[in-house]
Design a protein around this motif. Structure first.
Motif, short mmCIF file in Angstrom:
data_model
loop_
_atom_site.label_atom_id
_atom_site.label_comp_id
_atom_site.label_asym_id
_atom_site.label_seq_id
_atom_site.Cartn_x
_atom_site.Cartn_y
_atom_site.Cartn_z
N SER A 73 0.83 -1.20 0.00
CA SER A 73 0.00 0.00 0.00
C SER A 73 0.86 1.25 0.00
CB SER A 73 -0.92 0.01 1.23
OG SER A 73 -1.71 1.17 1.24
N GLN A 74 0.54 2.19 -0.90
CA GLN A 74 1.16 3.51 -0.93
C GLN A 74 0.08 4.56 -0.73
OE1 GLN A 74 3.08 3.26 -4.84
NE2 GLN A 74 5.08 3.25 -3.86
N ILE A 75 0.27 5.43 0.25
CA ILE A 75 -0.69 6.48 0.56
C ILE A 75 0.04 7.82 0.47
CG2 ILE A 75 -2.25 7.44 2.30
CD1 ILE A 75 -2.44 4.58 3.45
N GLY A 76 -0.42 8.71 -0.40
CA GLY A 76 0.25 9.99 -0.54
C GLY A 76 0.09 10.51 -1.95
N PHE A 77 1.17 11.02 -2.53
CA PHE A 77 1.09 11.57 -3.88
C PHE A 77 2.40 11.26 -4.61
CE2 PHE A 77 3.14 14.63 -1.20
CZ PHE A 77 4.16 15.16 -1.98
N GLY A 78 2.32 11.23 -5.93
CA GLY A 78 3.52 10.96 -6.72
C GLY A 78 4.15 9.63 -6.42
N ASN A 79 3.32 8.63 -6.10
CA ASN A 79 3.84 7.31 -5.78
C ASN A 79 4.29 6.59 -7.06
OD1 ASN A 79 3.14 7.36 -2.95
ND2 ASN A 79 1.02 7.26 -3.63
N ASN A 80 5.35 5.82 -6.93
CA ASN A 80 5.88 5.08 -8.07
C ASN A 80 6.26 3.69 -7.59
OD1 ASN A 80 7.11 4.15 -10.38
ND2 ASN A 80 8.25 6.04 -10.74
N ALA A 81 5.69 2.65 -8.20
CA ALA A 81 5.98 1.28 -7.79
C ALA A 81 6.27 0.43 -9.01
CB ALA A 81 4.82 0.70 -7.01
N MET A 82 7.27 -0.44 -8.88
CA MET A 82 7.60 -1.40 -9.93
C MET A 82 7.76 -2.77 -9.30
SD MET A 82 9.73 -3.45 -11.81
CE MET A 82 11.44 -3.13 -11.48
N THR A 83 7.03 -3.76 -9.84
CA THR A 83 7.11 -5.13 -9.36
C THR A 83 7.44 -6.05 -10.52
OG1 THR A 83 5.50 -4.72 -7.60
CG2 THR A 83 5.87 -7.00 -8.22
N SER A 84 8.48 -6.88 -10.32
CA SER A 84 8.86 -7.86 -11.32
C SER A 84 8.88 -9.24 -10.67
CB SER A 84 10.25 -7.53 -11.89
OG SER A 84 10.69 -8.57 -12.75
N ILE A 85 8.11 -10.18 -11.20
CA ILE A 85 8.00 -11.52 -10.63
C ILE A 85 8.35 -12.55 -11.70
CG2 ILE A 85 6.46 -13.23 -9.62
CD1 ILE A 85 4.88 -10.92 -8.40
N THR A 86 9.28 -13.44 -11.35
CA THR A 86 9.63 -14.55 -12.23
C THR A 86 9.41 -15.84 -11.45
OG1 THR A 86 11.31 -13.21 -13.34
CG2 THR A 86 11.43 -15.60 -13.63
N GLY A 87 8.44 -16.64 -11.87
CA GLY A 87 8.12 -17.87 -11.15
C GLY A 87 6.65 -18.20 -11.31
N ASP A 88 6.20 -19.17 -10.53
CA ASP A 88 4.84 -19.67 -10.68
C ASP A 88 4.03 -19.49 -9.39
OD1 ASP A 88 5.70 -20.58 -13.18
OD2 ASP A 88 6.25 -22.55 -12.38
N GLU A 89 2.73 -19.29 -9.55
CA GLU A 89 1.76 -19.27 -8.46
C GLU A 89 2.08 -18.21 -7.40
OE1 GLU A 89 0.12 -23.12 -7.17
OE2 GLU A 89 1.57 -24.03 -8.54
N ASN A 90 2.61 -17.07 -7.84
CA ASN A 90 2.80 -15.94 -6.96
C ASN A 90 1.57 -15.04 -6.98
OD1 ASN A 90 5.75 -16.32 -6.23
ND2 ASN A 90 5.88 -16.32 -8.46
N GLN A 91 1.35 -14.28 -5.93
CA GLN A 91 0.21 -13.37 -5.87
C GLN A 91 0.68 -11.98 -5.47
OE1 GLN A 91 -2.80 -15.04 -3.31
NE2 GLN A 91 -3.29 -16.67 -4.76
#
Length: 463
Positions: free
Chosen positions: A396-414
């Protein structure tokens, strides 16, 4: 046996039996005492008749070979007081206790003058070559009340069921790069003893404590540095630093079911944890001010519980190798004034649980390689089960100008993520099978990018 030292005397004492007592009272210039006690139940100082060195250039070396020996029993049992300006080291203490059941009750070093070359030096060794059980260090205090701190304490206990209650450095200097150092090494199991728990009690630290202090944002306590090395199982220790330019140097934990709490209050704080290697360890960090923390779990360590709590302007990095680990962070405002937060989680392994809350102007990076991360207890399903409050591994990001990057390599991740505010950006890249993602952006001028490849993946983006 009662030995009285006055003025400038160097006087060695040897006692080859047991139940011997040595009393010291040195006042004046260049006080030195060398004490060697062989046998059991020997003692330097009493709580009713303290051992004292007061003046300029105080030095004490104590060697106790045997069991159940004591130095400086409770109540300022041994005191060194340097009471004027000098150009060299004021107070020096070296205590060597070999064998089991030995006690350092209370040792106080105090320097009141400006000492450019160093105020207090202290070294305590209990045990030898991995042997030495049931030893205790109750209270050790170093105080520098003026000028450059120049304080160094080195503490080492080897063996099992050794106790450390408090080792503390206090400083009231405005010098920005002054020396205030604690080096602590503990080898064996069930050391430190008692309390802490859940990640090292959510870390306001203190139990079995190593302390460097004056207070939050105080002109004193500058340049604090502390190293902690723990090797063995079921050990528990806490670190507290208050002031400016605090650093843990290196905190290294090798073994299982250990607990360490780290607390820093002030400006320019830095926690560097070079290694946590083992299973079922609990590590908690709490920082207030301008903070940086780095934690590394190596060697495929499993079922560890790691927590970072930061308030202010924060920078946090977690690197985790292993399975079944819980890695959580909360980066928050400082007294409602806002914060610029940065967090990076690098995870390699399976069945790890990741959790992050950021409030302020936030940047986050998640790099995950492995399977079944954030997948227990399972939820989502079908188009990542469009909302009902998302859940697994909540980010969770609360505020302004938030920037998120998620990279997932694999199986059955959430992956579940919420950005609450304006001008948010979220990038999600998934490579593998049967992964699920649920992303909610609440506010204006938001942007989301999703890439899934291989098969059976599902995602929902809600704006």
């Amino acid at each position: 046996m009662r030995i009285l030292f006055l003025l400038s005397i160097l006087f060695p004492v040897a006692a080859a039996a047991q139940d011997n007592l040595v009393f010291i009272d040195q006042i004046g210039l260049e006080n030195e005492a060398l004490i060697d006690q062989v046998g059991n139940n020997n003692q330097l100082g009493l709580d009713t008749d303290v051992a004292l060195q007061e003046g300029y250039y105080n030095s004490l070396i104590v060697t106790q070979t045997g069991a159940d020996n004591q130095v400086g029993t409770i109540g300022r049992g041994f005191e060194q007081s340097g009471n004027s300006q000098t150009s060299t080291i004021f107070n020096q203490v070296e205590i060597n206790q070999v064998s089991n059941g030995n006690l350092v009750g209370e040792v106080l070093q105090a320097a009141t003058g400006a000492i450019p070359s160093g105020a207090n030096r202290l070294f305590i060794l209990q045990g030898q070559g991995g042997l030495g059980d049931g030893n205790q260090i109750i209270t050790v205090i170093q105080e520098q009340l003026d000028g450059m701190p120049g304080q160094i304490a080195r503490i080492e206990q080897t063996g099992t069921e050794n106790t450390l209650v408090r080792v503390e450095q206090r400083s009231e200097t405005a010098a920005q790069f002054a020396e205030n150092i604690i080096r602590a090494r503990f080898t064996g199991s069930y050391n430190g003893r008692g309390q802490l728990t859940g990640p090292a009690f959510l870390s306001r630290a203190h139990d079995n404590a190593l302390i460097q202090s004056i207070g939050y944002d105080n002109m004193g306590a500058n340049g604090n540095e502390m190293d902690l090395t723990v090797s063995g199982d079921f050990n528990r220790f806490g670190i507290f630093q208050g002031g400016r330019r605090n650093s843990t140097g290196f905190v290294t934990i090798t073994g299982d079911t250990n607990e360490v709490g780290l607390r820093q209050d002030g400006l320019q704080n830095d926690i560097t944890m070079s290694t946590v290697a083992g299973d079922e360890n609990r590590v908690g960090m709490g920082q207030i001010g301008t903070n940086r923390a780095w934690v590394e779990l190596t060697g495929f360590s499993n079922r560890n519980d790691i927590l970072g709590l930061q308030e202010g302007t924060n920078d946090l990095e977690f690197y985790v190798e292993g399975s079944g680990n819980t890695v959580s962070a909360d980066q928050n405002y400082l007294s409602g004034l806002g914060g610029a937060n940065s967090a990076e989680f690098r995870i390699m392994g399976e069945e790890n649980f990741l959790d992050l809350l950021q409030q302020g102007q936030n940047t986050a990076v998640f790099l995950v390689e492995g399977d079944l991360n954030n997948a227990a207890p399972a939820s989502f399903t079908g188009a990542a089960a469009t909302d009902p409050n998302l859940t697994p591994g909540f980010f969770s990001q609360i505020g302004f100008g938030n920037n998120a990057m998620t990279s997932i390599t694999g199986d059955e991740n959430q992956v579940a993520a919420v950005q609450d505010g304006d001008a948010n950006r979220f990038t999600l890249i998934i490579v593998g099978d049967t992964n699920q993602a649920a992303i909610a952006q609440r506010g204006n001028l938001n942007e989301a990018m999703l890439s899934q490849s291989v098969s059976g993946n599902s995602a929902a983006i809600i704006q």
